[in-house]
Design a protein around this motif. Structure first.
Motif, PDB file in Angstrom:
ATOM      1  N   LEU A  12      30.644  66.294  42.664  1.00  0.00           N
ATOM      2  CA  LEU A  12      31.904  66.492  41.548  1.00  0.00           C
ATOM      3  C   LEU A  12      32.291  65.049  41.175  1.00  0.00           C
ATOM      4  O   LEU A  12      32.326  64.072  41.950  1.00  0.00           O
ATOM      5  CB  LEU A  12      32.819  67.348  42.300  1.00  0.00           C
ATOM      6  N   PRO A  13      32.784  65.196  39.863  1.00  0.00           N
ATOM      7  CA  PRO A  13      33.103  63.791  39.486  1.00  0.00           C
ATOM      8  C   PRO A  13      34.385  63.402  40.096  1.00  0.00           C
ATOM      9  O   PRO A  13      35.394  63.961  40.426  1.00  0.00           O
ATOM     10  CB  PRO A  13      33.396  64.064  38.069  1.00  0.00           C
ATOM     11  N   ALA A  14      34.273  62.154  40.504  1.00  0.00           N
ATOM     12  CA  ALA A  14      35.381  61.357  41.073  1.00  0.00           C
ATOM     13  C   ALA A  14      36.749  61.114  40.267  1.00  0.00           C
ATOM     14  O   ALA A  14      36.498  61.057  38.909  1.00  0.00           O
ATOM     15  CB  ALA A  14      35.170  59.772  41.766  1.00  0.00           C
ATOM     16  N   ALA A  15      37.792  61.339  40.721  1.00  0.00           N
ATOM     17  CA  ALA A  15      39.131  61.142  40.090  1.00  0.00           C
ATOM     18  C   ALA A  15      39.367  59.644  39.562  1.00  0.00           C
ATOM     19  O   ALA A  15      38.883  58.903  40.414  1.00  0.00           O
ATOM     20  CB  ALA A  15      40.527  61.636  40.747  1.00  0.00           C
ATOM     21  N   ALA A  16      39.803  59.460  38.399  1.00  0.00           N
ATOM     22  CA  ALA A  16      40.005  58.142  37.928  1.00  0.00           C
ATOM     23  C   ALA A  16      40.829  57.273  38.497  1.00  0.00           C
ATOM     24  O   ALA A  16      41.907  57.792  38.969  1.00  0.00           O
ATOM     25  CB  ALA A  16      40.198  58.198  36.342  1.00  0.00           C
ATOM     26  N   ALA A  17      40.545  56.127  39.069  1.00  0.00           N
ATOM     27  CA  ALA A  17      41.497  55.368  40.073  1.00  0.00           C
ATOM     28  C   ALA A  17      42.416  54.829  39.136  1.00  0.00           C
ATOM     29  O   ALA A  17      42.296  54.573  37.787  1.00  0.00           O
ATOM     30  CB  ALA A  17      40.778  54.358  40.515  1.00  0.00           C
ATOM     31  N   THR A  18      43.727  54.982  40.009  1.00  0.00           N
ATOM     32  CA  THR A  18      45.104  54.527  39.113  1.00  0.00           C
ATOM     33  C   THR A  18      45.088  53.048  39.004  1.00  0.00           C
ATOM     34  O   THR A  18      44.932  52.502  40.201  1.00  0.00           O
ATOM     35  CB  THR A  18      46.219  55.179  39.637  1.00  0.00           C
ATOM     36  N   PRO A  19      45.381  52.509  37.784  1.00  0.00           N
ATOM     37  CA  PRO A  19      45.438  51.093  37.631  1.00  0.00           C
ATOM     38  C   PRO A  19      46.526  50.444  38.524  1.00  0.00           C
ATOM     39  O   PRO A  19      47.722  50.932  38.283  1.00  0.00           O
ATOM     40  CB  PRO A  19      45.156  50.846  36.290  1.00  0.00           C
ATOM     41  N   PRO A  20      46.194  49.536  39.401  1.00  0.00           N
ATOM     42  CA  PRO A  20      47.490  48.939  39.922  1.00  0.00           C
ATOM     43  C   PRO A  20      48.143  48.048  38.875  1.00  0.00           C
ATOM     44  O   PRO A  20      47.701  47.601  38.115  1.00  0.00           O
ATOM     45  CB  PRO A  20      46.623  48.069  40.933  1.00  0.00           C
ATOM     46  N   ASP A  21      49.470  47.566  39.220  1.00  0.00           N
ATOM     47  CA  ASP A  21      50.223  46.980  38.590  1.00  0.00           C
ATOM     48  C   ASP A  21      50.213  45.475  38.667  1.00  0.00           C
ATOM     49  O   ASP A  21      50.121  44.823  37.518  1.00  0.00           O
ATOM     50  CB  ASP A  21      51.936  47.148  38.972  1.00  0.00           C
ATOM     51  N   THR A  22      49.482  45.097  39.764  1.00  0.00           N
ATOM     52  CA  THR A  22      49.107  43.810  39.952  1.00  0.00           C
ATOM     53  C   THR A  22      47.699  43.557  40.620  1.00  0.00           C
ATOM     54  O   THR A  22      47.627  44.365  41.630  1.00  0.00           O
ATOM     55  CB  THR A  22      50.000  42.992  40.587  1.00  0.00           C
ATOM     56  N   ILE A  23      46.836  42.701  40.243  1.00  0.00           N
ATOM     57  CA  ILE A  23      45.809  42.273  41.019  1.00  0.00           C
ATOM     58  C   ILE A  23      45.863  41.106  41.649  1.00  0.00           C
ATOM     59  O   ILE A  23      45.965  40.038  40.866  1.00  0.00           O
ATOM     60  CB  ILE A  23      44.483  42.399  40.227  1.00  0.00           C
ATOM     61  N   ASN A  24      45.991  41.004  43.116  1.00  0.00           N
ATOM     62  CA  ASN A  24      46.205  39.854  43.607  1.00  0.00           C
ATOM     63  C   ASN A  24      44.814  38.940  44.127  1.00  0.00           C
ATOM     64  O   ASN A  24      43.786  39.701  44.490  1.00  0.00           O
ATOM     65  CB  ASN A  24      47.035  40.045  45.090  1.00  0.00           C
ATOM     66  N   ILE A  25      44.904  37.789  44.016  1.00  0.00           N
ATOM     67  CA  ILE A  25      43.561  36.951  44.196  1.00  0.00           C
ATOM     68  C   ILE A  25      44.153  36.137  45.542  1.00  0.00           C
ATOM     69  O   ILE A  25      44.420  35.259  45.380  1.00  0.00           O
ATOM     70  CB  ILE A  25      43.223  36.389  43.252  1.00  0.00           C
ATOM     71  N   PRO A  26      43.757  36.747  46.814  1.00  0.00           N
ATOM     72  CA  PRO A  26      44.021  35.805  47.947  1.00  0.00           C
ATOM     73  C   PRO A  26      43.301  34.556  48.144  1.00  0.00           C
ATOM     74  O   PRO A  26      41.936  34.518  47.617  1.00  0.00           O
ATOM     75  CB  PRO A  26      43.850  36.948  49.078  1.00  0.00           C
ATOM     76  N   GLY A  27      43.900  33.762  48.623  1.00  0.00           N
ATOM     77  CA  GLY A  27      43.545  32.259  48.860  1.00  0.00           C
ATOM     78  C   GLY A  27      44.235  31.082  48.313  1.00  0.00           C
ATOM     79  O   GLY A  27      45.029  31.284  47.554  1.00  0.00           O
ATOM     80  N   GLU A  28      43.696  30.057  48.540  1.00  0.00           N
ATOM     81  CA  GLU A  28      44.446  28.684  48.073  1.00  0.00           C
ATOM     82  C   GLU A  28      43.651  28.150  47.005  1.00  0.00           C
ATOM     83  O   GLU A  28      42.478  28.139  46.917  1.00  0.00           O
ATOM     84  CB  GLU A  28      44.800  27.807  49.217  1.00  0.00           C
ATOM     85  N   LYS A  29      44.326  27.493  46.033  1.00  0.00           N
ATOM     86  CA  LYS A  29      43.646  26.544  44.863  1.00  0.00           C
ATOM     87  C   LYS A  29      42.538  27.314  44.459  1.00  0.00           C
ATOM     88  O   LYS A  29      41.580  26.845  44.156  1.00  0.00           O
ATOM     89  CB  LYS A  29      43.237  25.328  45.633  1.00  0.00           C
ATOM     90  N   ILE A  30      42.738  28.507  43.875  1.00  0.00           N
ATOM     91  CA  ILE A  30      41.882  29.393  43.342  1.00  0.00           C
ATOM     92  C   ILE A  30      41.520  28.841  41.809  1.00  0.00           C
ATOM     93  O   ILE A  30      40.582  28.659  41.195  1.00  0.00           O
ATOM     94  CB  ILE A  30      41.966  30.789  43.460  1.00  0.00           C
ATOM     95  N   PHE A  31      42.895  28.779  41.041  1.00  0.00           N
ATOM     96  CA  PHE A  31      43.016  28.223  39.873  1.00  0.00           C
ATOM     97  C   PHE A  31      41.791  29.011  38.831  1.00  0.00           C
ATOM     98  O   PHE A  31      40.899  28.591  38.327  1.00  0.00           O
ATOM     99  CB  PHE A  31      42.611  27.113  39.370  1.00  0.00           C
ATOM    100  N   PRO A  32      42.145  30.435  38.870  1.00  0.00           N
ATOM    101  CA  PRO A  32      41.179  31.330  37.867  1.00  0.00           C
ATOM    102  C   PRO A  32      41.515  30.979  36.526  1.00  0.00           C
ATOM    103  O   PRO A  32      42.487  30.512  36.044  1.00  0.00           O
ATOM    104  CB  PRO A  32      41.786  32.713  38.248  1.00  0.00           C
ATOM    105  N   GLU A  33      40.233  31.303  35.487  1.00  0.00           N
ATOM    106  CA  GLU A  33      40.359  30.660  34.344  1.00  0.00           C
ATOM    107  C   GLU A  33      40.033  32.014  33.273  1.00  0.00           C
ATOM    108  O   GLU A  33      40.414  32.104  32.091  1.00  0.00           O
ATOM    109  CB  GLU A  33      39.373  29.693  33.977  1.00  0.00           C
ATOM    110  N   SER A  34      39.297  33.067  33.882  1.00  0.00           N
ATOM    111  CA  SER A  34      38.863  34.060  33.002  1.00  0.00           C
ATOM    112  C   SER A  34      38.465  35.253  33.749  1.00  0.00           C
ATOM    113  O   SER A  34      38.495  35.332  35.144  1.00  0.00           O
ATOM    114  CB  SER A  34      37.530  33.788  32.294  1.00  0.00           C
TER     115      SER A  34
END
Length: 327
Positions: A23-45
């Motif tokens: 059976l098809p899986a139910a679509a995941a509910t998009p979270p309000d925030t996606i957290n990126i754990p760790g220090e000094k990550i500085f994401p760009e894209s």
């Protein structure tokens, strides 16, 4: 078959075990925030795949994170040094080909040209396995962001040299596709890039301009034209196509904005979708009807040359959901 027999048959079928995955899986509910754990990550894209996964590149940690569909936390997915993976700028998932394109750079001090040419890396967008390694053709190149057309040809911005390079589908080397001063002199910071049908759209962060380049029938670039906007954009950065004639674009100026630009010919109508991203918005991607805006806090990464005090320490890193509807 009588009604009573049919009811008995349906009742007996409902008691049978269902095979996993049938059976098809139910679509995941998009979270309000996606957290990126760790220090000094500085994401760009960041980019997204057709199953709803979010993929994020880190400049400082030199690695790639992935948040699985519906997950509110991203995890390390591709480690530093994989196929020479270094300071990560742009990431882009080509869902049709199952390929993740990654801009890998060896960055020097802020404002300095890189000592080593940038590389466009490709990985399998599901497994993370390496697929390819392509060095930029012009010296002291900086790979910033990527887009792919319907035919599977990839385009990437070279910020340092104010050029767009291309990797033809099935090709083995990057070649210069557009530039030669057409986007302005060096220092203009050629940055975000998208494909809308048979044209490539790119922006320049330092000069706050949007550019359009037609894709010729032979695949070559046509004349570069500045798009005339009905109102200004301020320090444009990451950009993604949104439907057939629109782009979603990040503006880093004026407190940070997510905007939508609707293009007609060489004119564009700018609509502000959300304002107020104090931690420096850098990129956007879309999952369904939800856009995710990534804040990179790059001011803390680059420091402030000549300042007497150091920038404040970075906050936790995150991407924030914004409802944008359908294109």
């Amino acid at each position: 078959m009588t009604s009573s027999v049919r009811q008995l048959l349906l009742a007996s079928l409902s008691m049978l075990p269902v095979a996993a995955g049938s059976l098809p899986a139910a679509a995941a509910t998009p979270p309000d925030t996606i957290n990126i754990p760790g220090e000094k990550i500085f994401p760009e894209s960041l980019t997204s795949t057709s199953d709803g996964s979010i993929i994020i590149g880190s400049i400082a940690q030199k690695q790639i994170y992935r948040a699985k569909p519906g997950a509110s936390t991203a995890e390390v997915w591709i480690a530093p040094g994989t196929e020479g993976l270094n300071n990560v700028l742009g990431v882009f998932a080509d869902n049709k080909a199952g390929t993740l394109y990654v801009c890998s750079n060896v960055l020097g001090p802020p404002g300095a040209a890189p000592a080593v040419n940038a590389t466009l890396l490709t990985f399998d967008s599901k497994s993370g396995a390496s697929k390819g390694h392509y060095v930029f053709p012009t010296e002291k190149a900086t790979c910033n962001d990527i887009a792919v057309d319907a035919d599977g040809n990839a385009y990437a911005t070279d910020t340092s040299n104010m050029e767009i390079v291309t990797l033809k589908k099935g090709g083995t080397a990057l070649t210069v596709w557009a530039g030669n001063g057409a986007f302005g002199p060096k220092g203009g910071v050629l940055d975000g890039i998208s494909v809308l049908g048979k044209r490539v759209v790119a922006n320049t962060l330092a000069t706050s301009k949007l550019w359009s380049v037609p894709i010729g029938a032979d695949g070559n670039a046509g004349p570069v034209t500045e798009v005339k906007l009905d109102k200004e954009i301020v320090r444009p950065d990451g950009m993604r196509s949104f439907g057939k004639s629109d782009v979603l674009i990040i503006e880093g100026g004026n407190g940070g904005r997510l905007s939508r630009i609707s293009l007609t010919g060489d004119t564009g109508k700018v609509t502000t979708l959300k304002e107020g991203f104090p931690d420096g918005p850098v990129a956007v991607t879309v999952v369904g009807t939800t856009a995710y805006v990534l804040e990179g806090q790059l001011a803390a990464f680059m420091g402030r040359p000549g300042a007497n005090t150091a920038p404040p320490p970075p906050k936790p890193f995150k991407a924030t959901a914004v409802q944008v509807g359908k294109p």
